[in-house]
Design a protein around this motif. Structure first.
Motif, PDB file in Angstrom:
ATOM      1  N   ASP A 140       0.821  -1.212   0.000  1.00  0.00           N
ATOM      2  CA  ASP A 140       0.000   0.000   0.000  1.00  0.00           C
ATOM      3  C   ASP A 140       0.853   1.260   0.000  1.00  0.00           C
ATOM      4  N   ALA A 141       1.990   1.221   0.708  1.00  0.00           N
ATOM      5  CA  ALA A 141       2.859   2.398   0.757  1.00  0.00           C
ATOM      6  C   ALA A 141       3.361   2.731  -0.652  1.00  0.00           C
ATOM      7  N   TRP A 142       3.738   1.706  -1.418  1.00  0.00           N
ATOM      8  CA  TRP A 142       4.181   1.930  -2.799  1.00  0.00           C
ATOM      9  C   TRP A 142       3.043   2.497  -3.638  1.00  0.00           C
ATOM     10  N   TYR A 143       1.850   1.921  -3.486  1.00  0.00           N
ATOM     11  CA  TYR A 143       0.702   2.362  -4.282  1.00  0.00           C
ATOM     12  C   TYR A 143       0.385   3.833  -4.022  1.00  0.00           C
ATOM     13  N   HIS A 144       0.351   4.222  -2.751  1.00  0.00           N
ATOM     14  CA  HIS A 144      -0.004   5.603  -2.416  1.00  0.00           C
ATOM     15  C   HIS A 144       1.091   6.583  -2.839  1.00  0.00           C
ATOM     16  N   GLN A 145       2.347   6.202  -2.653  1.00  0.00           N
ATOM     17  CA  GLN A 145       3.440   7.095  -3.069  1.00  0.00           C
ATOM     18  C   GLN A 145       3.448   7.267  -4.584  1.00  0.00           C
ATOM     19  N   ARG A 146       3.232   6.182  -5.303  1.00  0.00           N
ATOM     20  CA  ARG A 146       3.198   6.267  -6.759  1.00  0.00           C
ATOM     21  C   ARG A 146       2.039   7.145  -7.216  1.00  0.00           C
ATOM     22  N   HIS A 147       0.904   7.037  -6.540  1.00  0.00           N
ATOM     23  CA  HIS A 147      -0.266   7.850  -6.876  1.00  0.00           C
ATOM     24  C   HIS A 147       0.027   9.334  -6.689  1.00  0.00           C
ATOM     25  N   ILE A 148       0.823   9.665  -5.680  1.00  0.00           N
ATOM     26  CA  ILE A 148       1.138  11.070  -5.394  1.00  0.00           C
ATOM     27  C   ILE A 148       2.089  11.645  -6.434  1.00  0.00           C
ATOM     28  N   VAL A 149       3.126  10.885  -6.807  1.00  0.00           N
ATOM     29  CA  VAL A 149       4.154  11.423  -7.709  1.00  0.00           C
ATOM     30  C   VAL A 149       3.803  11.278  -9.183  1.00  0.00           C
ATOM     31  N   ALA A 150       2.839  10.404  -9.505  1.00  0.00           N
ATOM     32  CA  ALA A 150       2.519  10.137 -10.913  1.00  0.00           C
ATOM     33  C   ALA A 150       2.180  11.395 -11.716  1.00  0.00           C
ATOM     34  N   PRO A 151       1.399  12.358 -11.167  1.00  0.00           N
ATOM     35  CA  PRO A 151       1.062  13.549 -11.968  1.00  0.00           C
ATOM     36  C   PRO A 151       2.278  14.339 -12.444  1.00  0.00           C
ATOM     37  N   ALA A 152       3.398  14.212 -11.757  1.00  0.00           N
ATOM     38  CA  ALA A 152       4.601  14.942 -12.169  1.00  0.00           C
ATOM     39  C   ALA A 152       5.241  14.338 -13.415  1.00  0.00           C
ATOM     40  N   PHE A 153       4.770  13.146 -13.822  1.00  0.00           N
ATOM     41  CA  PHE A 153       5.401  12.458 -14.951  1.00  0.00           C
ATOM     42  C   PHE A 153       4.399  12.039 -16.021  1.00  0.00           C
ATOM     43  N   ILE A 154       3.213  12.660 -16.044  1.00  0.00           N
ATOM     44  CA  ILE A 154       2.238  12.345 -17.082  1.00  0.00           C
ATOM     45  C   ILE A 154       2.689  12.954 -18.415  1.00  0.00           C
ATOM     46  N   GLY A 155       2.090  12.484 -19.502  1.00  0.00           N
ATOM     47  CA  GLY A 155       2.535  12.881 -20.833  1.00  0.00           C
ATOM     48  C   GLY A 155       2.625  14.377 -21.059  1.00  0.00           C
ATOM     49  N   ASP A 156       1.542  15.103 -20.768  1.00  0.00           N
ATOM     50  CA  ASP A 156       1.541  16.549 -21.008  1.00  0.00           C
ATOM     51  C   ASP A 156       2.590  17.255 -20.166  1.00  0.00           C
ATOM     52  N   LYS A 157       2.769  16.770 -18.951  1.00  0.00           N
ATOM     53  CA  LYS A 157       3.765  17.370 -18.065  1.00  0.00           C
ATOM     54  C   LYS A 157       5.169  17.166 -18.632  1.00  0.00           C
ATOM     55  N   LEU A 158       5.446  15.958 -19.090  1.00  0.00           N
ATOM     56  CA  LEU A 158       6.761  15.673 -19.658  1.00  0.00           C
ATOM     57  C   LEU A 158       7.004  16.480 -20.931  1.00  0.00           C
ATOM     58  N   LYS A 159       5.954  16.660 -21.718  1.00  0.00           N
ATOM     59  CA  LYS A 159       6.090  17.453 -22.938  1.00  0.00           C
ATOM     60  C   LYS A 159       6.503  18.887 -22.618  1.00  0.00           C
ATOM     61  N   SER A 160       5.983  19.405 -21.499  1.00  0.00           N
ATOM     62  CA  SER A 160       6.315  20.780 -21.129  1.00  0.00           C
ATOM     63  C   SER A 160       7.776  20.924 -20.718  1.00  0.00           C
ATOM     64  N   TYR A 161       8.433  19.787 -20.429  1.00  0.00           N
ATOM     65  CA  TYR A 161       9.841  19.826 -20.029  1.00  0.00           C
ATOM     66  C   TYR A 161      10.789  19.822 -21.233  1.00  0.00           C
ATOM     67  N   ALA A 162      10.247  19.594 -22.440  1.00  0.00           N
ATOM     68  CA  ALA A 162      11.098  19.424 -23.614  1.00  0.00           C
ATOM     69  C   ALA A 162      12.033  20.603 -23.823  1.00  0.00           C
ATOM     70  N   GLY A 163      11.518  21.819 -23.595  1.00  0.00           N
ATOM     71  CA  GLY A 163      12.348  23.008 -23.773  1.00  0.00           C
ATOM     72  C   GLY A 163      13.557  23.003 -22.866  1.00  0.00           C
ATOM     73  N   TYR A 164      13.344  22.618 -21.587  1.00  0.00           N
ATOM     74  CA  TYR A 164      14.461  22.525 -20.640  1.00  0.00           C
ATOM     75  C   TYR A 164      15.486  21.499 -21.133  1.00  0.00           C
ATOM     76  N   MET A 165      14.976  20.354 -21.600  1.00  0.00           N
ATOM     77  CA  MET A 165      15.865  19.272 -22.027  1.00  0.00           C
ATOM     78  C   MET A 165      16.732  19.704 -23.202  1.00  0.00           C
ATOM     79  N   VAL A 166      16.108  20.362 -24.179  1.00  0.00           N
ATOM     80  CA  VAL A 166      16.851  20.841 -25.346  1.00  0.00           C
ATOM     81  C   VAL A 166      17.870  21.892 -24.935  1.00  0.00           C
ATOM     82  N   GLU A 167      17.456  22.798 -24.051  1.00  0.00           N
ATOM     83  CA  GLU A 167      18.353  23.864 -23.597  1.00  0.00           C
ATOM     84  C   GLU A 167      19.570  23.296 -22.874  1.00  0.00           C
ATOM     85  N   CYS A 168      19.329  22.348 -21.965  1.00  0.00           N
ATOM     86  CA  CYS A 168      20.440  21.742 -21.213  1.00  0.00           C
ATOM     87  C   CYS A 168      21.364  20.954 -22.139  1.00  0.00           C
ATOM     88  N   THR A 169      20.774  20.215 -23.074  1.00  0.00           N
ATOM     89  CA  THR A 169      21.573  19.417 -24.002  1.00  0.00           C
ATOM     90  C   THR A 169      22.394  20.309 -24.926  1.00  0.00           C
TER      91      THR A 169
END
Length: 468
Positions: free
Chosen positions: A149-178
């Motif tokens: 249960d601890a894994w399930y609840h922790q994963r549920h909390i952090v999952a929104p930080a790694f959803i598709g739209d969220k990751l797409k918004s990071y693309a600019g940072y990734m390109v800039e750093c690279t």
């Protein structure tokens, strides 16, 4: 007064007997029970020694296999990094048991049984006590070491930080750093440098990306934390070798003293980052803690306790920060390093991949929309993951008895999946040529991420002709 003393003595005797039974059960009764159950099913292995199990045997085999440098670059590395698997699988077959101290570990390399274990029995298996204890001061009880249960609840909390739209918004940072990293390498090439320790650049790149995208801090601000976490990881790995001895984690050894000091310094630095977020909200400069990973964790903590009874505290938030600060970038850095190494040592494939990128991107910086069109690059990355998986083994411990294929798995048995060996199996992939040629195939067995496996040494790289 005499009655109080008598009660106290009885309590001490009872507690002493309980502790003695727990030790006897852990180091003798449970191992014997598991050995007997598996032996009846034909699953055997090297004879363990008292307390240390087969640790000394494994250490000796690894020491012999890595004592000399490789004469040339080739992909036949299973015998070098997992020599005990190679030696014991030849004697005992695909299934065998070896002992890490008092912990019985069954090595399992059969794909169908692995699939069944990870899909059907994920709720009744997880990280063992030894794994959790070995990482207690490193990443604590963060998502990587949580169970049930601890894994399930922790994963549920952090999952929104790694959803598709969220990751797409990071693309600019990734390109800039690279782009910054490539410019730095390009300047070095122009100055006459031809050889680079590319692993250092990839580690810095992935660390900067996750720092900026998930913690809103630059790598310069977080690199001290990364450095300390690296030292802490090494100390914890060294100390975990002695977990087979009762009470070893309480000994005032140099390892334990260093671990305590490093952990305190890491958490002090993390608290500075966390406190700055809280201060911004408290003084009214910001209306929320932010929508990145750290902000989500702090917002969740403010809820005190969710409807399911799970709650976050400051220690768990720091454990999650350490997990994603360090483990969140290390596996990606290893993947990028080995991919660049393979391309650098295979100029023909380097040219093919570069041509594809030029055709798709047409001279522009890569975007999220370009990724599905980079078919050849994706295949090369998959082949790199197959040849050099960031995690060489995947462990799971049985928390209750269950049936796995034709095997009865007893509670307390740890199942270790040799990812590296499976990725190099001739039975699955066919015979691989031991030269520098890349055989680009779609990957059917993606290696899971992990940080407590033996990582491959990162070589210096001579870039072929120009930067890829």
């Amino acid at each position: 007064m005499a009655m109080v003393v008598l009660i106290l003595v009885i309590c001490i005797i009872f507690m002493s007997l309980k502790v003695a039974y727990e030790i006897l059960s852990c180091y003798c009764l449970t191992p014997r029970r598991i050995m007997k159950i598996m032996g009846k099913q034909g699953v055997r292995g090297p004879k363990p020694r008292f307390l240390v199990g087969n640790i000394l045997d494994m250490a000796s085999l690894v020491s012999k296999s890595t004592s000399n440098d490789m004469d040339f670059i080739h992909h036949d590395i299973v015998g070098r990094l997992l020599p005990h698997y190679v030696a014991w699988s030849k004697i005992y077959g695909k299934r065998f048991i070896y002992w890490n101290g008092s912990e019985p570990r069954m090595c399992l390399s059969e794909a169908e049984l692995i699939k069944e274990l990870l899909s059907k029995y994920s709720t009744v298996s997880g990280k063992s006590w030894q794994q959790q204890q070995g990482s207690k001061h490193f990443i604590g009880r963060g998502l990587l070491m949580a169970n049930g249960d601890a894994w399930y609840h922790q994963r549920h909390i952090v999952a929104p930080a790694f959803i598709g739209d969220k990751l797409k918004s990071y693309a600019g940072y990734m390109v800039e750093c690279t782009s910054g990293m490539l410019q730095s390498l390009g300047n070095a090439v122009k100055s006459g440098q031809t050889e680079f320790e590319i692993g250092e650049h990839m580690t810095r790149l992935t660390a900067e990306i996750i720092s900026r995208t998930e913690f809103d801090s630059s790598y310069e601000k977080g690199k001290q934390i990364f450095h300390l976490l690296t030292l802490l990881q090494h100390r914890c790995a060294q100390a975990s070798r002695h977990l087979c001895f009762p009470g070893s984690r309480f000994f005032p050894s140099k390892y334990n003293r260093d671990i305590k000091a490093l952990k305190m310094e890491v958490e002090r630095l993390l608290m500075e980052i966390i406190q700055s977020r809280k201060d911004c909200v408290e003084i009214g400069r910001s209306s929320s803690y932010g929508n990145d990973l750290l902000g989500m964790l702090l917002n969740e903590m403010q809820k005190k306790r969710s409807s399911n009874g799970f709650s976050l505290n400051m220690q768990l938030i720091m454990d999650e920060c350490k997990t994603f600060f360090f483990a969140g970038h290390e596996t990606t850095a290893l993947l990028l390093t080995w991919t660049v190494m393979l391309l650098a040592s295979n100029p023909s494939w380097q040219d093919k991949v570069r041509e594809e990128v030029n055709q798709v991107c047409k001279g522009d910086s890569p975007t999220v929309e370009h990724l599905p069109k980079l078919t050849l690059l994706n295949m090369v990355i998959n082949e790199s993951l197959r040849l050099y998986p960031p995690a060489t083994v995947l462990p799971r411990m049985a928390f209750e008895d269950f049936k796995l294929g034709d095997l009865n798995i007893p509670k307390g048995l740890s199942i270790w999946i040799p990812v590296l060996a499976i990725h190099h199996s001739e039975e699955i992939w066919g015979k691989m040529p031991m030269n520098l040629g890349l055989i680009v195939l779609p990957l059917s067995l993606l290696p899971p991420a992990g940080i407590f496996c033996r990582s491959l040494p990162v070589p210096g790289i001579v870039l072929a002709n120009h930067l890829p």
